[in-house]
Design a protein around this motif. Structure first.
Motif, short mmCIF file in Angstrom:
data_model
loop_
_atom_site.label_atom_id
_atom_site.label_comp_id
_atom_site.label_asym_id
_atom_site.label_seq_id
_atom_site.Cartn_x
_atom_site.Cartn_y
_atom_site.Cartn_z
N PRO A 136 0.93 -1.12 0.00
CA PRO A 136 0.00 0.01 -0.06
C PRO A 136 1.08 1.23 0.02
O PRO A 136 2.13 1.45 0.45
CB PRO A 136 -0.75 -0.07 1.32
N ILE A 137 0.29 2.25 -0.40
CA ILE A 137 1.04 3.61 -0.15
C ILE A 137 0.62 4.20 1.01
O ILE A 137 -0.57 4.25 1.45
CB ILE A 137 1.12 4.48 -1.40
N TYR A 139 0.02 6.78 4.14
CA TYR A 139 -0.38 8.05 4.39
C TYR A 139 0.78 8.76 5.24
O TYR A 139 1.51 8.34 6.16
CB TYR A 139 -1.70 8.29 5.61
N HIS A 145 5.46 3.19 11.55
CA HIS A 145 5.65 2.31 12.46
C HIS A 145 5.78 0.70 12.00
O HIS A 145 5.92 0.66 10.87
CB HIS A 145 4.74 2.37 13.58
N ASP A 176 0.96 8.06 0.05
CA ASP A 176 -0.42 8.69 -0.25
C ASP A 176 -0.42 9.91 0.45
O ASP A 176 -0.56 10.34 1.44
CB ASP A 176 -1.33 7.53 0.25
N TYR A 370 -1.23 2.25 -8.71
CA TYR A 370 -0.59 0.93 -8.98
C TYR A 370 -0.18 0.70 -10.41
O TYR A 370 0.46 -0.12 -11.05
CB TYR A 370 -1.44 -0.20 -8.48
N GLY A 397 -3.22 -4.32 3.98
CA GLY A 397 -3.66 -4.62 5.55
C GLY A 397 -5.26 -5.00 5.52
O GLY A 397 -5.69 -4.68 4.45
N ASP A 399 -7.51 -3.81 6.91
CA ASP A 399 -8.31 -2.85 7.01
C ASP A 399 -8.77 -1.80 5.81
O ASP A 399 -9.41 -1.02 5.78
CB ASP A 399 -7.55 -1.78 8.11
N HIS A 426 -3.29 -9.02 4.72
CA HIS A 426 -2.40 -9.26 6.20
C HIS A 426 -3.12 -8.79 7.19
O HIS A 426 -3.76 -7.75 7.01
CB HIS A 426 -0.84 -9.30 6.06
N TRP A 429 -0.43 -5.92 13.48
CA TRP A 429 0.51 -6.19 14.68
C TRP A 429 -0.19 -5.37 15.65
O TRP A 429 -0.69 -4.37 15.64
CB TRP A 429 1.69 -5.46 14.46
N1 MSP Z 1 -3.07 5.22 2.29
C1 MSP Z 1 -3.61 3.99 2.45
C2 MSP Z 1 -3.46 2.99 1.57
C3 MSP Z 1 -3.52 3.32 0.21
S1 MSP Z 1 -3.14 2.08 -1.00
C4 MSP Z 1 -3.49 2.61 -2.42
C5 MSP Z 1 -3.45 3.42 4.05
N2 MSP Z 1 -2.26 3.94 4.40
S2 MSP Z 1 -1.86 3.52 5.96
O1 MSP Z 1 -0.48 4.23 6.16
O2 MSP Z 1 -3.05 3.88 6.84
O3 MSP Z 1 -1.63 2.10 5.94
C6 MSP Z 1 -0.95 1.82 5.18
C7 MSP Z 1 -0.55 0.06 5.41
O4 MSP Z 1 -0.19 -0.11 6.65
C8 MSP Z 1 -2.21 -0.66 5.44
O5 MSP Z 1 -1.97 -1.76 4.71
C9 MSP Z 1 -2.46 -1.06 7.07
O6 MSP Z 1 -3.03 -2.07 6.96
C10 MSP Z 1 -0.98 -1.21 7.48
N3 MSP Z 1 -0.92 -1.08 8.80
C11 MSP Z 1 -1.31 -0.04 9.57
N4 MSP Z 1 -1.08 -0.21 10.84
C12 MSP Z 1 -0.83 -1.73 10.96
C13 MSP Z 1 -0.62 -2.58 11.86
N5 MSP Z 1 -0.43 -2.28 13.27
N6 MSP Z 1 -0.16 -3.68 11.61
C14 MSP Z 1 0.02 -4.01 10.36
N7 MSP Z 1 -0.08 -3.24 9.27
C15 MSP Z 1 -0.46 -2.19 9.49
O7 MSP Z 1 -4.34 2.81 4.39
#
Ligand code: MSP
Length: 691
Positions: A136-137, A139, A145, A176, A370, A397, A399, A426, A429
């Motif tokens: 994913p890209i 935010y 983390h 993103d 993508y 993820g 979510d 997936h 964590w």
């Molecule tokens: N920007 C969107 C994704 C756009 S893709 C076209 C986004 N960003 S995010 O920064 O919130 O999350 C990015 C990825 O990190 C997601 O796949 C999310 O599930 C993953 N994770 C964020 N917190 C996480 C955990 N605590 N554990 C594992 N992965 C987690 O959503």
């Protein structure tokens, strides 16, 4: 250029044509030399990010030095891709009278992607397509983390696995950067949004570099070629009559950047302030009521096609169980999608191409990244796949399942574009069973964790213990337990047993059993036969691990390799070469035992490369395995008779030294996880502590 002209230009594919100031096309000589210059310059950027995010320090030997402003030219990047594909396609650059002299290969007409064929089965693509993986890209409103690191490492392992097998593979990761969430974060930090994004995107790029992510492009949604791809996509949707304007009202969640239907909401009360608010049941994040006029995507028109696709492709999502959620949502909740916001509410984003008063919805913008990576919309007919599309695996993820498994295929189906081949969704964590999140303040800083435990230890722990179906609880104690068991006492101990003792020599063992057939003959003697058994098992390891990787289960794949290390340690403990060596005429038997263990280590070392690139390289150096003998095809017993003399050694403590415990005072979560007291036993979510 006004929006109407831009729209026409985009549709006709003129917007990037080099023109003279008078607006006429370049004469063919100039065009050809421009193309050739660009070709020279751009036959490089697909590896290790686009030129725009590489510095001259990243330059590999022999690469030309290229002015950054030239490298940033999106049209030039595309020219590279076409040339890489053997297509010098821009006949439209050539003046009409010169066209007949122009030596253009077959598919020479520059064509913007409009449509291919509608598909509701997983597409098959020619073998010459690179294996394409995406993360994913991320935010940029907050720092990275370990949850983000997990997505990145999964992508990297999948890519490296393909490379190990000799396949061309590409990985795209990135940031993103648009949307309300980022806009608000920039305001809160008193910064211009772009400056804010530059700063925070750099942190994700640092993370990717720090954990050795071998990406081919670090995509930023503020990159110019991406902005163009999004606008083009929008215009095609509009051309197809799939966008309409309407009043929209509903509950919007800024954290999740989406609307939720009422059935997905609940009332919550803040335990500290007593404030009662409406929140998403799924994410727990607050929603706000919004009423505005904006554009909608006619997603409901795709409902039957989506359901048919899911039915035809029950294995499309890993783990399979997530498919039920998706089918349920599409069956019961599918609505048209609001795909823009008034600029008065959200200015930080890509403008709707023919309506400057609206900003494109951040998820539509983000998902298109993508295909931007894959060269969209400049796909020559019949060769759309050369840039990698359709993607082989989207890693996401759990979510963000809905966006990738409903909205994204719907958008692609709308334009008759091929759908992703598979989605790896997936789990998360957690910290003490709560999802890590900046707002709760329970995030683990991956930089600190890697500094403390080492890059490859963290990569190992993430993949070995990370959850695909179920969440995994992050714990320093548990990480240390796993390190000791599998790496220090597993690989480390085995490599010491094989390479260190003066009583035997791995090189001699390798040399003495060059006749593999002999080694595989059972003799009826217990130790001999257990060598035969072990080698026979070893013969199946690479294909077993490969099978797990094909099933998108890197965790199981790694566990299989670690299982072999455990078995080999048990084998050597039972065989007791240190006792046998004291007996007369025992040399051949000792060699046989050491070779059997050495072969296990060599094969494990080869297979570990995608998971722990640095440590695996150290192990193979210690064993003296030549670089060209480190491929997947060498991960079979008795195919390499050249190894056995270390290229380098690693001191008394070897490759996996004992962990430095309790070296960080006052460890908060940010220092790499909460330190557990003895009353709080390490837990790993879906994994049981070792017996
Ligand atoms: N920007 C969107 C994704 C756009 S893709 C076209 C986004 N960003 S995010 O920064 O919130 O999350 C990015 C990825 O990190 C997601 O796949 C999310 O599930 C993953 N994770 C964020 N917190 C996480 C955990 N605590 N554990 C594992 N992965 C987690 O959503």
């Amino acid at each position: 250029m006004n929006s109407g002209t831009l729209r026409t230009a985009l549709l006709l594919g003129w917007s990037r044509l080099p023109r003279t100031t008078s607006g006429t096309y370049l004469h063919h000589r100039r065009a050809a030399s421009a193309a050739s210059l660009l070709g020279k310059l751009f036959f490089l950027p697909l590896r290790r990010g686009t030129a725009s995010n590489r510095t001259t320090r990243d330059r590999r030997p022999g690469e030309p030095t290229v002015p950054m402003d030239v490298l940033r030219t999106a049209s030039a990047r595309r020219t590279f891709k076409w040339q890489a594909a053997g297509i010098l396609a821009r006949t439209s650059w050539v003046c009409r009278s010169c066209r007949s002299q122009f030596v253009a290969p077959k598919a020479a007409r520059r064509t913007l992607a409009t449509s291919t064929t509608t598909t509701t089965t997983t597409p098959t693509t020619p073998d010459n397509k690179p294996f394409y993986v995406t993360t994913p890209i991320f935010y940029v409103n907050a720092s990275p983390h370990v949850g983000h690191m997990y997505s990145m490492v999964l992508g990297d392992v999948l890519k490296r696995w393909q490379t190990l097998k000799g396949n061309q593979a590409i990985l795209c990761t990135g940031t993103d950067e648009h949307g309300t969430k980022v806009q608000r974060a920039a305001i809160a930090n008193d910064m211009d949004p772009k400056q804010f994004c530059d700063l925070n995107s750099a942190k994700f790029q640092e993370l990717a570099a720090a954990c050795r992510i071998d990406y081919d492009r670090f995509m930023r949604t503020t990159d110019q070629d991406h902005v163009e791809a999004v606008k083009h996509f929008w215009l095609l949707l509009k051309e197809k009559g799939l966008i309409y304007e309407a009043k929209h009202e509903g509950w919007y969640c800024v954290s999740d950047e989406c609307f939720y239907p009422e059935s997905q909401l609940e009332k919550r009360q803040d335990p500290f302030t007593g404030e009662v608010y409406v929140a998403s049941i799924e994410s727990g994040n607050k929603v706000e009521w919004i009423e505005e006029k904006n554009y909608h995507f006619r997603m409901t028109a795709l409902k039957d096609q989506l359901l048919e696709f899911y039915k035809n492709n029950p294995d499309w999502i890993v783990p399979q169980t997530r498919m039920n959620q998706v089918v349920d949502w599409v069956t019961n909740n599918l609505e048209d999608l609001s795909i823009s916001r008034p600029v008065s509410r959200l200015s930080w984003g890509i403008r709707v191409p023919d309506d400057e008063s609206q900003t494109i919805y951040v998820w539509v913008d983000a998902l298109i990244n993508y295909i931007t990576m894959a060269g969209y919309p400049y796909w020559p007919p019949g060769r759309e796949h050369l840039g990698g599309w359709p993607v082989d695996v989207h890693i996401i993820g759990k979510d963000i399942l809905r966006f990738h498994c409903i909205y994204w295929p719907a958008l692609l189906l709308a334009l008759d574009l091929p759908l992703p081949k598979r989605i790896l969704s997936h789990a998360h964590w957690t910290m003490e069973k709560k999802k890590m999140s900046k707002s709760i303040g329970n995030v683990v800083n991956p930089f600190y964790a890697m500094e403390r435990f080492g890059i490859d230890t963290m990569r190992f722990y993430m993949i070995h213990n990370g959850g695909i179906a179920n969440d995994a609880d992050y714990s320093n104690d548990w990480l240390t337990v796993e390190y000791k068991k599998h790496l220090q006492n597993g690989v480390g101990n085995l490599s010491a047993r094989v390479t260190k003792p003066k009583q035997w020599s791995l090189r001699r063992a390798v040399q003495s059993y060059q006749d593999g057939a002999m080694l595989l003959q059972p003799t009826g003697e217990q130790i001999n036969d257990s060598c035969v058994e072990h080698i026979t098992r070893l013969d199946k390891l690479a294909s077993t691990v490969d099978n797990e990787m094909l099933q998108l289960n890197p965790s199981h794949a790694l566990q299989k390799i670690m299982g072999l290390i455990g078995e080999t340690n048990a084998f050597i403990s039972n065989a007791e070469p240190w006792v046998i060596v004291k007996k007369q005429d025992s040399e051949a038997l000792v060699d046989r035992i050491i070779l059997t263990a050495g072969e296990s280590l060599r094969i494990a070392g080869i297979l570990l490369q995608p998971f722990m690139p640095d440590k695996a390289a150290q192990l193979l150096d210690l064993l003296g395995v030549e670089n060209h003998n480190r491929t997947f095809h060498h991960a079979r017993p008795l195919v390499d008779a050249t190894y056995g003399t270390a290229f380098r050694t690693f001191g008394k403590e070897g490759i996996f030294p004992p962990p430095i415990l309790d070296d960080i005072k006052g460890m908060g979560p940010d220092a790499g996880g909460k330190k557990h007291s003895s009353g709080n036993k390490p837990s790993s979510g879906n994994k049981k502590p070792a017996a």
